[in-house]
Design a protein around this motif. Structure first.
Motif, PDB file in Angstrom:
ATOM      1  N   SER A  27       1.871  -6.154   6.042  1.00 33.94           N
ATOM      2  CA  SER A  27       1.970  -5.565   7.241  1.00 33.94           C
ATOM      3  C   SER A  27       1.683  -4.079   7.292  1.00 33.94           C
ATOM      4  O   SER A  27       1.775  -3.399   6.304  1.00 33.94           O
ATOM      5  CB  SER A  27       3.380  -5.896   7.905  1.00 33.94           C
ATOM      6  OG  SER A  27       4.393  -5.111   7.184  1.00 33.94           O
ATOM      7  N   ASP A  28       1.249  -3.562   8.353  1.00 34.39           N
ATOM      8  CA  ASP A  28       0.883  -2.265   8.721  1.00 34.39           C
ATOM      9  C   ASP A  28       1.596  -1.658   9.784  1.00 34.39           C
ATOM     10  O   ASP A  28       1.154  -1.904  10.870  1.00 34.39           O
ATOM     11  CB  ASP A  28      -0.559  -2.019   8.759  1.00 34.39           C
ATOM     12  CG  ASP A  28      -1.328  -0.672   8.908  1.00 34.39           C
ATOM     13  OD1 ASP A  28      -0.522   0.203   8.333  1.00 34.39           O
ATOM     14  OD2 ASP A  28      -2.337  -0.328   9.373  1.00 34.39           O
ATOM     15  N   PRO A  29       2.479  -0.666   9.694  1.00 37.70           N
ATOM     16  CA  PRO A  29       3.048  -0.322   8.367  1.00 37.70           C
ATOM     17  C   PRO A  29       3.895  -1.236   7.648  1.00 37.70           C
ATOM     18  O   PRO A  29       4.172  -2.191   8.137  1.00 37.70           O
ATOM     19  CB  PRO A  29       3.969   0.951   8.854  1.00 37.70           C
ATOM     20  CG  PRO A  29       4.377   0.807  10.065  1.00 37.70           C
ATOM     21  CD  PRO A  29       3.174  -0.064  10.937  1.00 37.70           C
ATOM     22  N   ALA A  30       4.056  -0.983   6.340  1.00 36.31           N
ATOM     23  CA  ALA A  30       5.123  -2.051   5.617  1.00 36.31           C
ATOM     24  C   ALA A  30       6.519  -2.050   6.286  1.00 36.31           C
ATOM     25  O   ALA A  30       6.824  -1.275   7.035  1.00 36.31           O
ATOM     26  CB  ALA A  30       5.113  -1.360   4.284  1.00 36.31           C
TER      27      ALA A  30
ATOM     28  N   ARG B 293      -6.078  -9.016   4.991  1.00 44.19           N
ATOM     29  CA  ARG B 293      -4.581  -9.100   4.838  1.00 44.19           C
ATOM     30  C   ARG B 293      -3.880  -9.472   5.740  1.00 44.19           C
ATOM     31  O   ARG B 293      -2.736 -10.204   5.674  1.00 44.19           O
ATOM     32  CB  ARG B 293      -4.327  -7.289   4.860  1.00 44.19           C
ATOM     33  CG  ARG B 293      -4.840  -6.793   3.449  1.00 44.19           C
ATOM     34  CD  ARG B 293      -4.626  -5.323   3.352  1.00 44.19           C
ATOM     35  NE  ARG B 293      -3.273  -4.896   3.519  1.00 44.19           N
ATOM     36  CZ  ARG B 293      -2.434  -4.518   2.340  1.00 44.19           C
ATOM     37  NH1 ARG B 293      -3.068  -5.056   1.068  1.00 44.19           N
ATOM     38  NH2 ARG B 293      -1.024  -4.436   2.132  1.00 44.19           N
ATOM     39  N   LYS B 294      -4.110  -9.389   7.194  1.00 41.09           N
ATOM     40  CA  LYS B 294      -3.603  -9.910   8.358  1.00 41.09           C
ATOM     41  C   LYS B 294      -3.325 -11.458   7.929  1.00 41.09           C
ATOM     42  O   LYS B 294      -2.236 -12.126   8.447  1.00 41.09           O
ATOM     43  CB  LYS B 294      -4.210  -9.563   9.443  1.00 41.09           C
ATOM     44  CG  LYS B 294      -3.526 -10.136  10.813  1.00 41.09           C
ATOM     45  CD  LYS B 294      -3.965  -9.706  11.967  1.00 41.09           C
ATOM     46  CE  LYS B 294      -3.105 -10.175  13.221  1.00 41.09           C
ATOM     47  NZ  LYS B 294      -3.856  -9.700  14.350  1.00 41.09           N
TER      48      LYS B 294
ATOM     49  N   ARG C  17       0.894  -1.094   0.023  1.00 46.05           N
ATOM     50  CA  ARG C  17      -0.008   0.006   0.039  1.00 46.05           C
ATOM     51  C   ARG C  17       0.715   1.365   0.015  1.00 46.05           C
ATOM     52  O   ARG C  17       1.215   1.669  -1.094  1.00 46.05           O
ATOM     53  CB  ARG C  17      -0.967  -0.058   1.250  1.00 46.05           C
ATOM     54  CG  ARG C  17      -2.164  -1.075   0.969  1.00 46.05           C
ATOM     55  CD  ARG C  17      -3.265  -0.902   1.992  1.00 46.05           C
ATOM     56  NE  ARG C  17      -4.246  -1.734   1.908  1.00 46.05           N
ATOM     57  CZ  ARG C  17      -5.265  -2.017   2.868  1.00 46.05           C
ATOM     58  NH1 ARG C  17      -5.102  -1.419   3.860  1.00 46.05           N
ATOM     59  NH2 ARG C  17      -6.043  -2.740   2.459  1.00 46.05           N
ATOM     60  N   ASP C  18       1.264   1.752   1.222  1.00 42.96           N
ATOM     61  CA  ASP C  18       1.998   3.040   1.190  1.00 42.96           C
ATOM     62  C   ASP C  18       3.401   2.723   1.899  1.00 42.96           C
ATOM     63  O   ASP C  18       3.552   1.806   2.591  1.00 42.96           O
ATOM     64  CB  ASP C  18       1.481   4.006   2.305  1.00 42.96           C
ATOM     65  CG  ASP C  18       0.023   4.045   2.132  1.00 42.96           C
ATOM     66  OD1 ASP C  18      -0.410   4.123   0.825  1.00 42.96           O
ATOM     67  OD2 ASP C  18      -0.794   4.742   3.004  1.00 42.96           O
TER      68      ASP C  18
END
Length: 659
Positions: A502-505, A468-469, A367-368
């Motif tokens: 993962s969040d964040p990447a 996603r997780k 994503r970001d």
């Protein structure tokens, strides 16, 4: 202004140290000083007009007079320039003319240079020029008009040593960064670019051979040692500071080249094949972590058509960009930027697609990344554009065709199907996937690694993109299976996909550690080190306050820091060179022995033959820029503390049981 003058007075150095000190005390000269010429007395003049006139006269007289206090004056000016680089007083009173004259005097009059402590003066003079020109274009214009470019070029040519080259290229880099002073340097463009390229490529070998590699401190040039440590600290601090300065020398040389590459000047020189390969090894390291170094210049080159053409023709450069794109390096986004620029150009797309696609495919769910939103979508768009244009031409059974087809199925076909999924069906799928994952975990615990991996793959195929997780955990667990099966490439691919989810990447600890191990298996020390540092930082910040740094991670840090040490390649070259000299000089080796060495040890000989936006580094701090070494020192402390600590039980190498 008066308060600033007061500060300057307080920061003028004393003469009590073997090297000019920058202690916060005024030069101890009595009010009845009878000297006809004294810079320090002039600085104490209360009348501002007389003081300014006196400073002008001092700047004119300093290069003409023989005075053992000149080095103290230069040290004081260096201190003022570093602490107040935007103060217009000295630049308006002739400091640049004075500094240029002193550099010329040091280069042309070696007898004067060796007297008293004059050996320090060219270094301080170039540093003063660089400090006053780093922020203000007005000061840079004054410096150019004062004629600082020729003497700085003399230092850059190596008329003295690497210490002066460092501050010369720093000052020239500032002058090159302004539109209004760039053309003055462009008059010497070809020579300056060649000098900067040579400096960036060879400075590590030069400094190691002439300084770091000399283990006896008494045999090192004393004035270089004193400049590095300011007369304080032992051999370890001296080596650490020399490493920092050498990295700055290389990074400043690359920054200087950036200024020309940004304007698409001298690209025929900068894009030489050997230099582009050299850039791959110039990464700033843990010393100058704020500089993009080689990758920064490569990205600038990729913005020009000529640069893209030459970058695309070097497989080694493309491989390096691909590895960077799948790392936790701060400059990961630059590697991705370079690959996307090459893919967007129809003239270079076909040269890099067959390599890049196997790396970028792992990033399509990203994503970001920093300030780049939806980066995975951008990557997907470029890859699928190529896929649609060549859909009928590509053999679907080929590796490239299969990977592109997988991206199409994942990002287009599956997305279409999953848009109509209700929350009830989504929850049912979640339960089913959890059940399959538990089965895979059981197989893993029983040692049936291949069967466990198949189960994880089955769960991934069923898992909706929105979960996603769950997908992150499945990819990470499958990566662990691939590690145990000695398949580092697949482990890197899956752990990278997990880190993108993962969040964040790049924040999932288990995936970081697994990818670090996989990179270690492939001999990619830098990538392994970066992942390991991120893993340890995550452990430290973990909510589990009692969590200790695992000893195995500390051991990995220790191993990779040694492998990625700034001078590791220079050390190896010097060691091999000494070994070969010893063999050739050994009288016990006859012609037959020498022939056997040259023919029977082909591997060693080949190895010896084979190894023949503008971002920059932070300015050096007044006290010694301790912050620039924090990551390196932290890594070393971690490795020592972790290896000595008792082994702790960890589940990092095991699959997730929950979640």
């Amino acid at each position: 202004m008066d308060s600033m003058k007061k500060k300057k007075k307080e920061k003028t150095p004393t003469a009590t140290c073997s090297i000019p000190s920058t202690a916060n005390t005024m030069h101890n000269i009595s009010d009845t000083c009878m000297a006809s010429f004294c810079f320090f007395c002039t600085m104490k003049e209360p009348d501002s007009l007389q003081r300014r006139a006196g400073i002008v006269n001092c700047f004119k007289q300093i290069p003409l007079r023989e005075d053992h206090q000149h080095v103290l004056v230069l040290s004081g000016l260096w201190h003022i320039a570093m602490t107040h680089p935007d103060d217009p007083e000295f630049p308006s009173l002739g400091v640049f003319e004075c500094m240029a004259s002193l550099i010329n005097k040091g280069i042309n009059n070696r007898d004067w240079l060796q007297r008293d402590q004059n050996i320090y003066i060219p270094y301080y003079a170039a540093h003063v020029i660089g400090s006053y020109t780093m922020n203000k274009v007005e000061f840079a214009e004054k410096a150019v008009k004062a004629g600082v470019i020729p003497p700085l070029m003399e230092l850059l040519r190596g008329k003295l040593c690497w210490v002066e080259q460092r501050v010369a290229v720093r000052a020239l880099g500032h002058l090159a960064s302004y539109e209004r002073t760039f053309e003055a340097l462009a008059e010497h463009e070809q020579e300056l670019v060649r000098l900067a390229m040579k400096l960036a490529s060879t400075c590590l070998d030069v400094v190691y051979g002439n300084f770091i590699g000399i283990k006896d401190r008494n045999k090192r040039p004393k004035y270089q040692s004193n400049l590095l440590t300011r007369g304080v600290g032992g051999l370890e601090m001296e080596n650490c500071k020399a490493e920092e300065w050498t990295s700055q020398l290389q990074c400043w040389s690359l920054y200087f080249l950036n200024c020309f590459a940004y304007k698409e000047r001298s690209l025929n020189l900068i894009c030489r094949k050997e230099f582009l390969k050299d850039l791959c090894g110039m990464w700033g390291g843990l010393v100058n972590d704020t500089s993009p170094a080689g990758i920064g210049l490569l990205r600038i080159l990729c913005y020009s058509k000529y640069g893209r053409k030459n970058v695309a023709e070097s497989k080694e450069v493309i491989d390096n960009l691909c590895n960077l794109s799948r790392s936790s390096d701060d400059w990961q986004y630059m590697g991705i930027d370079c690959l996307l620029l090459l893919l967007k150009d129809p003239d270079t797309r076909y040269k890099v697609i067959e390599i890049a696609v196997f790396f970028l495919v792992d990033l399509v769910e990203l994503r970001d990344l920093g300030d780049r939103p939806n980066l995975g979508e951008t990557i997907t768009k470029e890859l699928l554009l190529y896929y649609k244009q060549n859909k009928l031409k590509h053999n679907k059974s080929s590796k490239l065709g299969k990977v592109l087809k997988d991206i199409w199925d994942l990002k287009v076909e599956r997305r279409k199907k999953e848009r109509v999924l209700s929350e009830e069906i989504l929850e049912e799928k979640r339960v089913l996937i959890c059940s399959i994952k538990q089965q895979a975990n059981q197989k893993f615990w029983l040692g049936e690694i291949e069967e466990a991996m198949r189960k994880y793959s089955e769960a991934l195929n069923l898992c909706p993109l929105r979960l996603r997780k769950e997908r992150m955990v499945l990819y990470s667990n499958r990566a662990q299976c691939q590690l145990l099966l000695k398949d580092p490439d697949s482990a890197i691919s899956d752990s990278t996909r997990a880190l993108c989810l993962s969040d964040p990447a790049n924040s999932h600890l288990r995936s970081l550690w697994r990818r670090s191990q996989a990179y270690d298996m492939k001999g990619l020390a830098k990538e392994s080190l970066m992942d390991c540092i991120m893993f340890i930082n995550g452990c430290i910040k973990s909510e589990a306050k009692r969590m200790k740094i695992p000893y195995y991670a500390a051991r990995m840090i220790s191993k990779q820091i040694d492998a990625t040490w700034l001078f590791s390649a220079a050390r190896s070259k010097m060691t091999r060179s000494c070994q070969v000299k010893e063999i050739l000089q050994d009288e016990s080796y006859g012609r037959e022995d020498q022939y056997e060495m040259s023919t029977g040890n082909d591997g060693m000989m080949r190895y010896m033959m084979d190894n023949k936006g503008l971002s920059t580094i932070k300015e050096e701090g007044l006290i010694g820029k301790e912050g620039s070494r924090r990551k390196l020192e932290k890594g070393r402390r971690i490795s020592k503390r972790g290896v000595m600590a008792a082994p702790s039980i960890s589940l990092i190498g095991l699959p997730h049981v929950k979640g």
